[in-house]
Enzyme design. Structure first.
Site, PDB file in Angstrom:
ATOM      1  N   GLU A  16      23.371 103.860  19.563  1.00  0.00           N
ATOM      2  CA  GLU A  16      22.660 104.492  18.439  1.00  0.00           C
ATOM      3  C   GLU A  16      23.215 105.863  18.108  1.00  0.00           C
ATOM      4  O   GLU A  16      23.166 106.297  16.965  1.00  0.00           O
ATOM      5  CB  GLU A  16      21.158 104.623  18.751  1.00  0.00           C
ATOM      6  N   HIS A  71      32.667  87.966  38.587  1.00  0.00           N
ATOM      7  CA  HIS A  71      32.736  86.521  38.368  1.00  0.00           C
ATOM      8  C   HIS A  71      32.392  86.167  36.930  1.00  0.00           C
ATOM      9  O   HIS A  71      31.967  85.060  36.648  1.00  0.00           O
ATOM     10  CB  HIS A  71      31.774  85.815  39.323  1.00  0.00           C
ATOM     11  N   LYS A 110      14.060  97.476   8.584  1.00  0.00           N
ATOM     12  CA  LYS A 110      12.616  97.748   8.555  1.00  0.00           C
ATOM     13  C   LYS A 110      12.064  97.548   7.157  1.00  0.00           C
ATOM     14  O   LYS A 110      11.019  96.939   6.959  1.00  0.00           O
ATOM     15  CB  LYS A 110      12.349  99.200   8.995  1.00  0.00           C
TER      16      LYS A 110
END
EC number: 5.3.1.9
Lengths: 412, 412
Positions: free
Chosen positions: B261, B287, B402
């Site tokens: 951010e 792995h 938003k």
């Protein structure tokens, strides 16, 4: 049922019919051959069920899995996803890392008399796995000879197989031509998940159906996606899987291994190639990583995953809180709706920002859907590996670290 | 104590003394100003303790935190790390996501009579947070007026602050000039962690000491690292934090938010810039992701984090297993040693492959060390933001999503 749609931002000849046909044929050829075995698992693993069904599994209430990487990630992924819809699923305890705090904590959760122990390793010489297994043997004074609470899952004739034969411990084999990260639909996943109470037959069926549909030419979106990702791999070299469900977090970890180990390679001209996989969870990571996707470098493609129906009726109560009335508009809606609307809105914002995206929608959480998701990602990985001209199925880059470790610890 | 060392692969003028001094001065100036407030938290948050110490906190055995992003990630990070060394630490339950399955499951863990509830939101209008809070109010029939088991953590004069005042609920404030992702050392982290039983004073002290050392010019490695990362940000545009301890997983998630951010931005010339953060856990991800680091594109720098002394004596037993004798060389060693040797070997293999890396070593798990780690990463982020010429402290890219959500759900 899975549905797919995509919004790729670059206009590229990734839908060229001849090219797509060539890709499908080359995968068909690989499937028909003997070198790469995972394609046959959705069918061949059904045989395991004949072995499993006569077993008395009710004596176990815990399933302990000792394994790392491909020997645990897929099992964890399926366990996390199916737990909420599986009545009486048994507790699964995973021993993976050499972190002493986690090993000690996990040991304290085990009820020896109600637990079965799976040792999972293709070779049997994985250092984390053997070290933890020894620790469990000592801590619980496990009897090895003719043990009926210990199972080995390994390659035929491996070190672990020799151990199992010597002590007359029940052993399940991984086909030689199935690599660890492609092995979840082999005994590696099927046997522990069956004993934990999951409907593994339906998982295999879901995988088999999707695979057949793909090879019958009904899933061309997969060829297009592979081709698009390849054609853009220099520019959009990061692929993000953004899953709108907490229980998909382990699935994204499984995907990260599959993608990272398979596609990060030297190609036939010794160039370093590869696509970097990142797993995110929505809506949480809207508050974390989304800013970077929208305003950061345009080097990512995003695959959203969402679940249409969580089969959970929880609603946002019709309560108005003094001062915070502005969020009342969501009152009386279900959280199921909220999280899916968040996914949709994020997807729209990503698209408007010119970032490539596609979405996979599961109509519900089900065994068949997770089986299909697994084979979908395995096929996608194989397709991209083909066009990148790399060996998708080896992992030579991790050997150097192992050699250094062995040398530093004084092993010849 | 933290120790630092680095092995950067590119020869660049990143150690130029004048440049480093300029960077330090510019941060000093920011610290002395009023716009960016997190620098002062290690000192100023000590005042919170005077408020907290008289409180009767023994009546709580669970600490429920409702918050998302910067209102939860840092608290979770510290809780995970310090739990093993904190006697009688209380259970913390985090409500973050709008996922209905997780909310239902978390609700079932709460013992209403023994729990305190924290609602954490800078603005108070975070949709996940208010929706979940309403759900808890309804489910547990929480009394709001004069509640002594509910606490609000929010900005002064925010929506949530109005709510708290209206019901006479105890409120703690976040300074206006401290952004969510830089807020863990404010009331956001300090208050719930104190009530959960953690020694927050020592966390603040560790942060204060490191910060003072940095501004006194004793942590030039941090300036060099910021400068190196910036100078290479076009080529090595992915930064991986590879932590060799399971309990650092939430710390890496906190880092991903902080980095993603803060640094994924349009710069002053409207270019998309940014560095992509990835969190890994060793030895597990040897792995999984390591292959990609070694043989994939050389677009990553790796920061290893390890813990010298886990204070856990667990040893690999001196047992030889038939067939698997080849891993006996590690018998009688501690897991503590094994995981650190794995870190060392991986680091060597990464370096030999020409990939830039550095390492942060914690001598042990301690409050002071985690405090120092937090301020270290915050300072590093600010430094890189400075040289990238971006606004490190806003997040305009998440607004669009938003707006779309609000519009789709019919809110004006």
């Amino acid at each position: 049922m899975l549905t797919f749609s995509s919004h790729f931002s670059q206009k590229l000849p990734y839908q060229d019919k001849n090219l797509l046909n060539e890709m499908l044929e080359s995968l068909q050829k690989e499937m028909d051959g003997d070198e790469v075995g995972y394609y046959k698992l959705p069918q061949s693993s059904k045989k395991l069920l004949q072995e499993l069904k006569p077993m008395d599994i009710d004596r176990f209430s815990q399933v302990v899995v000792v394994g790392i990487g491909g020997s645990s990630l897929g099992i964890k992924a399926i366990n996390s996803i199916l737990k909420p819809i599986t009545k009486d699923a048994k507790e699964m305890i995973f021993f993976e890392n050499s972190d002493p705090l986690t090993i000690s904590e996990n040991i304290s959760k085990i009820d020896k008399d109600r637990a079965c122990f799976f040792i999972v390793s293709k070779s049997g010489s994985t250092i984390e796995t053997t070290s933890i297994f020894k620790t469990l043997i000592k801590h619980f004074s496990l009897e090895l000879d003719n043990a009926t609470n210990i199972f080995a899952i390994t390659d035929k004739d491996s070190y672990l197989s020799k151990f199992a034969t010597f002590h007359n411990i029940k052993e399940f084999n991984i086909p030689h031509n199935v690599g660890g990260r492609f092995s979840v639909l082999s005994a590696v996943g099927i046997v522990p998940l069956y004993i934990a109470g999951y409907d593994v037959e339906a998982i295999l069926e879901g995988a088999a159906e999707f695979e057949m549909s793909f090879f019958n030419g009904h899933e061309n979106h997969l060829l297009e996606k592979a081709n698009y990702i390849y054609a853009n791999s220099k520019k959009e070299n990061i692929n993000v899987v953004f899953s709108y469900a907490d229980r998909l977090e382990n699935f994204t970890k499984w995907y990260v291994q599959l993608w990272g180990e398979s596609l990060g390679k030297l190609d036939r001209d010794k160039n370093h190639v590869g696509l970097t996989p990142i797993g995110l969870i929505g809506a949480v990571d809207q508050h974390s990583f989304l800013q970077l996707i929208i305003e950061g470098p345009n080097d990512k493609s995003i695959t959203f995953i969402n679940i249409e129906d969580f089969k959970n009726p929880l609603e946002i109560p019709d309560i108005s809180l003094h001062g915070i009335e502005q969020t009342d508009f969501i009152n009386k809606q279900s959280f199921n709706k909220l999280i899916n609307e968040q996914c949709k809105a994020t997807m729209q914002s990503v698209r408007q920002s010119g970032v490539s995206s596609d979405i996979i929608t599961l109509d519900e959480i089900s065994e068949k859907n997770i089986g299909a998701m697994i084979i979908y990602y395995e096929l996608l990985t194989s397709l991209i590996g083909k066009v990148l001209h790399i060996n998708t199925y080896n992992q030579p880059g991790v050997e150097l670290g192992k050699q250094i470790l062995y040398k530093n610890l004084g092993n010849k």
